[in-house]
Design a protein around this motif. Structure first.
Motif, PDB file in Angstrom:
ATOM      1  N   LEU A   1     -18.211  10.147  20.079  1.00  0.00           N
ATOM      2  CA  LEU A   1     -17.783   9.611  21.374  1.00  0.00           C
ATOM      3  C   LEU A   1     -18.243   8.159  21.447  1.00  0.00           C
ATOM      4  N   GLY A   2     -17.278   7.238  21.397  1.00  0.00           N
ATOM      5  CA  GLY A   2     -17.619   5.819  21.408  1.00  0.00           C
ATOM      6  C   GLY A   2     -17.977   5.287  22.773  1.00  0.00           C
ATOM      7  N   GLU A   3     -17.486   5.927  23.822  1.00  0.00           N
ATOM      8  CA  GLU A   3     -17.846   5.632  25.210  1.00  0.00           C
ATOM      9  C   GLU A   3     -17.655   6.895  26.019  1.00  0.00           C
ATOM     10  N   PHE A   4     -18.579   7.153  26.934  1.00  0.00           N
ATOM     11  CA  PHE A   4     -18.420   8.180  27.956  1.00  0.00           C
ATOM     12  C   PHE A   4     -19.414   7.871  29.059  1.00  0.00           C
TER      13      PHE A   4
ATOM     14  N   HIS B   1      -3.402   8.333  13.534  1.00  0.00           N
ATOM     15  CA  HIS B   1      -4.265   8.946  12.525  1.00  0.00           C
ATOM     16  C   HIS B   1      -4.290   8.104  11.251  1.00  0.00           C
ATOM     17  N   PRO B   2      -4.946   6.944  11.279  1.00  0.00           N
ATOM     18  CA  PRO B   2      -5.081   6.171  10.043  1.00  0.00           C
ATOM     19  C   PRO B   2      -5.875   6.958   9.009  1.00  0.00           C
ATOM     20  N   GLN B   3      -5.583   6.725   7.746  1.00  0.00           N
ATOM     21  CA  GLN B   3      -6.140   7.551   6.672  1.00  0.00           C
ATOM     22  C   GLN B   3      -7.480   7.065   6.146  1.00  0.00           C
ATOM     23  N   SER B   4      -7.759   5.774   6.273  1.00  0.00           N
ATOM     24  CA  SER B   4      -8.899   5.217   5.543  1.00  0.00           C
ATOM     25  C   SER B   4     -10.186   5.145   6.357  1.00  0.00           C
ATOM     26  N   ILE B   5     -10.169   5.532   7.635  1.00  0.00           N
ATOM     27  CA  ILE B   5     -11.388   5.474   8.427  1.00  0.00           C
ATOM     28  C   ILE B   5     -12.380   6.530   7.940  1.00  0.00           C
ATOM     29  N   ASP B   6     -13.673   6.235   8.112  1.00  0.00           N
ATOM     30  CA  ASP B   6     -14.713   7.145   7.656  1.00  0.00           C
ATOM     31  C   ASP B   6     -15.058   8.204   8.697  1.00  0.00           C
ATOM     32  N   PHE B   7     -14.858   7.893   9.964  1.00  0.00           N
ATOM     33  CA  PHE B   7     -15.099   8.862  11.027  1.00  0.00           C
ATOM     34  C   PHE B   7     -14.182   8.543  12.194  1.00  0.00           C
ATOM     35  N   VAL B   8     -13.988   9.537  13.055  1.00  0.00           N
ATOM     36  CA  VAL B   8     -13.103   9.403  14.210  1.00  0.00           C
ATOM     37  C   VAL B   8     -13.941   9.030  15.420  1.00  0.00           C
ATOM     38  N   CYS B   9     -13.477   8.031  16.166  1.00  0.00           N
ATOM     39  CA  CYS B   9     -14.227   7.527  17.317  1.00  0.00           C
ATOM     40  C   CYS B   9     -13.288   7.450  18.527  1.00  0.00           C
ATOM     41  N   PHE B  10     -13.704   8.054  19.648  1.00  0.00           N
ATOM     42  CA  PHE B  10     -12.888   8.094  20.850  1.00  0.00           C
ATOM     43  C   PHE B  10     -13.701   7.703  22.075  1.00  0.00           C
ATOM     44  N   ASN B  11     -13.078   6.940  22.974  1.00  0.00           N
ATOM     45  CA  ASN B  11     -13.600   6.710  24.317  1.00  0.00           C
ATOM     46  C   ASN B  11     -12.998   7.765  25.237  1.00  0.00           C
ATOM     47  N   VAL B  12     -13.844   8.514  25.942  1.00  0.00           N
ATOM     48  CA  VAL B  12     -13.355   9.608  26.789  1.00  0.00           C
ATOM     49  C   VAL B  12     -14.086   9.577  28.129  1.00  0.00           C
ATOM     50  N   TYR B  13     -13.328   9.446  29.203  1.00  0.00           N
ATOM     51  CA  TYR B  13     -13.886   9.503  30.554  1.00  0.00           C
ATOM     52  C   TYR B  13     -13.206  10.634  31.313  1.00  0.00           C
ATOM     53  N   LEU B  14     -13.797  11.813  31.259  1.00  0.00           N
ATOM     54  CA  LEU B  14     -13.329  12.981  31.998  1.00  0.00           C
ATOM     55  C   LEU B  14     -14.514  13.542  32.780  1.00  0.00           C
ATOM     56  N   HIS B  15     -14.343  13.716  34.092  1.00  0.00           N
ATOM     57  CA  HIS B  15     -15.477  14.059  34.948  1.00  0.00           C
ATOM     58  C   HIS B  15     -15.545  15.529  35.326  1.00  0.00           C
ATOM     59  N   GLN B  16     -14.561  16.325  34.889  1.00  0.00           N
ATOM     60  CA  GLN B  16     -14.603  17.767  35.108  1.00  0.00           C
ATOM     61  C   GLN B  16     -15.054  18.454  33.822  1.00  0.00           C
ATOM     62  N   ARG B  17     -16.038  19.332  33.943  1.00  0.00           N
ATOM     63  CA  ARG B  17     -16.658  19.903  32.750  1.00  0.00           C
ATOM     64  C   ARG B  17     -15.655  20.649  31.873  1.00  0.00           C
ATOM     65  N   HIS B  18     -14.825  21.490  32.488  1.00  0.00           N
ATOM     66  CA  HIS B  18     -13.880  22.267  31.686  1.00  0.00           C
ATOM     67  C   HIS B  18     -12.914  21.343  30.945  1.00  0.00           C
ATOM     68  N   ALA B  19     -12.387  20.334  31.650  1.00  0.00           N
ATOM     69  CA  ALA B  19     -11.451  19.404  31.018  1.00  0.00           C
ATOM     70  C   ALA B  19     -12.131  18.633  29.895  1.00  0.00           C
TER      71      ALA B  19
END
Length: 258
Positions: A216-219, A179-197
């Motif tokens: 979402l930076g990648e999905f 959790h760096p403090q100085s970023i302007d927004f949070v960006c994540f790569n997420v590959y989950l293929h089950q809807r609930h998960a």
């Protein structure tokens, strides 16, 4: 394109979302590349191919590209001509124990500075990602606090050259605790293929993002196993789920690469 569109200003953070001028800006992105270097060392497709790609990307409804190398000026200008914004990943050797080496840290700072200097002033720049997916074993070895501090230093380097630039770093589930403090927004790569998960993890990421926008930076998924129809159905609910979860934007992997 009309000159007023080509010279659009900077995207800014507006609460949990973004705005461009007086209007909300919702990043609807696709990744572009990476490409192997050509004979001249260029890591992007030729301008003629890129022109056709950009035209089709706009026809598909996207307004943002994520690229994995520092784009040349012609690429920045062409993106601006097509009213496309760029999320620019800055590539440096994050797979090494960089906090054990003063040289590696200096090299990372140099590359980040080089990227910002090369792109500064272009209306096509959406944001810089100062690092993408630091391996979890490197984070465990160096310690999360030290890694976060270095990410903040890279953001400071970028903003020292371009104070109004949006900056982030791109994380993924194995390093969600960074959790760096100085970023302007949070960006994540997420590959989950089950809807609930997938939907449950987006809710978790919103808690981690707190009051910052979440992108979402990648999905996505490939069509080799499920076919094009299965892929289309999958992406439909993923995009809907991301929107319903209050994300500030999404970037689909991928439009094209090698």
């Amino acid at each position: 394109m009309p000159s007023s569109q080509r010279t659009q200003g900077r995207v800014a953070v507006d609460g949990k979302f973004f705005r461009l001028g007086s209007e909300k800006f919702y990043p609807k992105g696709v990744t572009y590349g990476p490409f192997a270097p050509d004979e001249s060392g260029e890591t992007f497709a030729p301008p003629s191919q890129t022109e056709g790609d950009f035209t089709q990307i706009r026809e598909l409804g996207a307004n943002l590209l994520r690229v994995y190398h520092i784009p040349p000026r012609w690429f920045l200008d062409l993106a601006a001509d097509h009213c496309l914004k760029l999320l620019i990943d800055v590539p440096w050797p994050k797979h090494l124990c960089f906090l054990d080496s003063a040289h590696s840290q200096a090299e990372a700072r140099r590359i980040v500075g080089q990227a910002v200097a090369a792109c500064k002033g272009s209306p096509s720049v959406f944001a810089y990602s100062v690092v993408n997916e630091i391996p979890a074993e490197i984070v465990r070895w160096s310690g999360p606090a030290r890694v976060c501090q270095f990410i903040d230093e890279l953001v400071e380097e970028a903003k020292s050259l371009d104070p109004d630039a949006l900056c982030t770093f791109t994380s993924f589930p194995p390093t969600e605790f960074l959790h760096p403090q100085s970023i302007d927004f949070v960006c994540f790569n997420v590959y989950l293929h089950q809807r609930h998960a997938f939907e449950s993890y987006l809710a978790r990421l919103q808690m981690l993002a707190d009051n910052k926008p979440l992108v979402l930076g990648e999905f996505g998924m490939d069509c080799l196993r499920e076919g094009a129809a299965g892929q289309c159905e999958f992406l439909t609910w993923q995009i809907e789920s991301a929107f319903r979860a209050g994300l500030a934007g999404t970037v689909l992997f991928s439009y094209t690469d090698d």
